[in-house]
Scaffold this motif. Structure first.
Motif, short mmCIF file in Angstrom:
data_model
loop_
_atom_site.label_atom_id
_atom_site.label_comp_id
_atom_site.label_asym_id
_atom_site.label_seq_id
_atom_site.Cartn_x
_atom_site.Cartn_y
_atom_site.Cartn_z
N ILE A 1 0.90 -1.09 0.11
CA ILE A 1 -0.17 -0.03 0.03
C ILE A 1 0.78 1.14 0.09
CG2 ILE A 1 -1.83 1.35 1.24
CD1 ILE A 1 -2.82 -1.33 2.48
N SER A 2 0.38 2.18 -0.81
CA SER A 2 1.41 3.27 -1.05
C SER A 2 1.45 4.18 0.43
CB SER A 2 0.79 4.34 -2.10
OG SER A 2 -0.35 4.68 -1.84
N THR A 3 2.64 5.10 0.31
CA THR A 3 2.84 5.86 1.58
C THR A 3 1.55 7.02 1.50
OG1 THR A 3 4.92 5.65 1.56
CG2 THR A 3 4.24 7.53 2.77
N GLU A 4 0.98 7.35 0.64
CA GLU A 4 0.13 8.58 0.51
C GLU A 4 -1.22 7.70 1.01
OE1 GLU A 4 -2.37 11.17 -2.98
OE2 GLU A 4 -0.64 9.61 -3.47
N THR A 5 -1.61 6.69 0.57
CA THR A 5 -2.97 5.90 0.91
C THR A 5 -2.56 5.61 2.62
OG1 THR A 5 -3.14 4.86 -0.78
CG2 THR A 5 -4.58 3.72 1.02
N VAL A 50 -20.86 0.30 7.28
CA VAL A 50 -20.92 1.26 6.38
C VAL A 50 -19.46 1.79 6.22
CG1 VAL A 50 -21.58 3.52 5.06
CG2 VAL A 50 -23.44 1.53 5.80
N TYR A 51 -18.99 2.10 7.49
CA TYR A 51 -17.44 2.63 7.51
C TYR A 51 -16.64 1.57 7.15
CZ TYR A 51 -13.42 5.20 9.72
OH TYR A 51 -12.28 5.74 10.06
N LYS A 58 -11.04 1.14 -0.03
CA LYS A 58 -9.75 1.78 -0.17
C LYS A 58 -8.69 0.57 -0.19
CE LYS A 58 -11.18 6.16 1.96
NZ LYS A 58 -11.17 6.95 3.05
N VAL A 59 -8.45 -0.33 0.53
CA VAL A 59 -7.74 -1.26 0.63
C VAL A 59 -7.60 -2.17 -0.71
CG1 VAL A 59 -6.70 -3.28 1.86
CG2 VAL A 59 -7.82 -1.70 3.09
N TYR A 60 -8.69 -2.57 -1.09
CA TYR A 60 -9.04 -3.29 -2.34
C TYR A 60 -8.20 -2.57 -3.60
CZ TYR A 60 -11.72 -7.42 -0.69
OH TYR A 60 -12.04 -8.29 -0.28
N GLU A 61 -8.83 -1.16 -3.39
CA GLU A 61 -8.41 -0.49 -4.49
C GLU A 61 -6.79 -0.13 -4.62
OE1 GLU A 61 -10.88 3.72 -6.03
OE2 GLU A 61 -9.96 3.60 -4.12
N GLU A 67 -13.70 -2.34 -9.62
CA GLU A 67 -14.69 -1.69 -8.91
C GLU A 67 -15.89 -2.82 -8.52
OE1 GLU A 67 -16.15 1.41 -10.97
OE2 GLU A 67 -14.76 2.99 -10.35
N ARG A 68 -15.96 -3.73 -9.71
CA ARG A 68 -17.10 -4.61 -9.63
C ARG A 68 -16.81 -5.70 -8.57
NH1 ARG A 68 -20.07 -7.84 -14.64
NH2 ARG A 68 -20.96 -9.43 -13.44
N ASP A 69 -15.52 -6.25 -8.77
CA ASP A 69 -15.23 -7.34 -7.65
C ASP A 69 -15.10 -6.82 -6.44
OD1 ASP A 69 -14.69 -9.25 -9.75
OD2 ASP A 69 -12.57 -8.89 -10.07
N ILE A 70 -14.50 -5.38 -6.32
CA ILE A 70 -14.42 -4.88 -4.92
C ILE A 70 -15.80 -4.96 -4.19
CG2 ILE A 70 -14.08 -2.90 -3.55
CD1 ILE A 70 -11.95 -1.84 -5.67
N VAL A 71 -16.89 -4.26 -4.55
CA VAL A 71 -18.42 -4.28 -3.90
C VAL A 71 -18.81 -5.70 -3.79
CG1 VAL A 71 -18.63 -2.00 -5.03
CG2 VAL A 71 -19.47 -3.94 -6.13
#
Length: 260
Positions: A1-5, A50-51, A58-61, A67-71
């Motif tokens: 995971i990037s430092t920015e994330t 929901v939180y 964000k982790v999946y991303e 998007e389809r697989d994430i949800v």
């Protein structure tokens, strides 16, 4: 995971040595995101779930999932919830679906041909006015052991909620018994009763699982306000923490969590 994330997550704790050589190979394996299971056993209208959806997205991303697989993974594999109030459960289900729709605009279109089963349930009872005597007799008379066990266990489920404990449960076996029951009942089968029995099966599966994360805002109620049913159950099963329902749920949450 990037430092920015990572910087966006206020409470993120980085692991400086993610694969220590002294650990057995099994303990050094990376966790698969779709295998992480999170439950809120007193979910109310689902604000914690929901939180959790937002965080997991964000982790999946960050790992490049579509998007389809994430949800679908979050709704079907990651998030679980239980609640005694039927209307609050409907709100939680609605909130999660709206959050998923916010993230993936084509969600409702794909659901027409490929529905998603949420692991979000309002706990149902198995009292005589819910599961009629004929159905109960058919269950017992045909050796449907799991269904019989659930019908007994969930008799006062609206009073006891998620503090109930389900042991030695097998979802596939329970669903197979439900299909057998449908055949046995034949034209005498009440769809409403069968739907209630299916609810018992899936809520039992939620209660029987162990989770990576258990997070909730527990109900706060002193034992003086307990019903006689709840008072007796807590005294028999949670004696050291019986003074308040919040402490009962703290112990219950630990019981639902995987070791380590």
């Amino acid at each position: 995971i990037s430092t920015e994330t990572k910087d966006k997550w206020k409470y993120f704790i980085d692991n400086e040595n993610p694969h220590p050589s002294h650990l057995p190979n099994k303990e050094r394996e990376q966790v698969k995101l779709e295998e992480i299971k999170i439950i809120d056993p007193c979910m109310g209208s689902g604000h914690i779930l929901v939180y959790a959806f937002d965080f997991l997205y964000k982790v999946y991303e960050a790992f490049g999932y579509s998007e389809r697989d994430i949800v679908r993974y979050i709704l079907e594999k990651n998030l679980y919830g239980l609640e005694i109030d039927d209307r609050a459960t409907q709100l939680a289900q609605f909130a999660l679906m709206m959050k998923a729709r916010e993230k993936y605009k084509r969600l409702f279109r794909i659901l027409e041909n490929d529905p998603i089963r949420l692991n979000i349930y309002a706990i149902q009872e198995s009292k005589e006015n819910v599961i009629d005597g004929f159905t109960r007799q058919t269950i017992g008379g045909n050796g449907l052991v799991t269904l019989n066990y659930l019908a007994d266990k969930f008799h006062d489920a609206k009073e006891l909620g998620s503090v109930l404990t389900i042991k030695d449960f097998n979802l596939e076996k329970a669903l197979a018994e439900l299909e057998t029951l449908k055949v046995k009942l034949g034209i005498n089968a009440s769809q409403n009763v069968l739907d209630r029995l299916e609810s018992l099966v899936y809520q039992a599966d939620n209660l029987a699982r162990k989770y990576d994360v258990v997070v909730t805002n527990p109900p706060y109620m002193g034992s003086k306000s307990f019903s006689s049913i709840l008072l007796k159950f807590v005294d028999e099963n949670y004696k050291p923490v019986k003074r308040d329902l919040f402490s009962v749920f703290m112990q219950k949450s630990l019981e639902m969590t995987k070791e380590k």
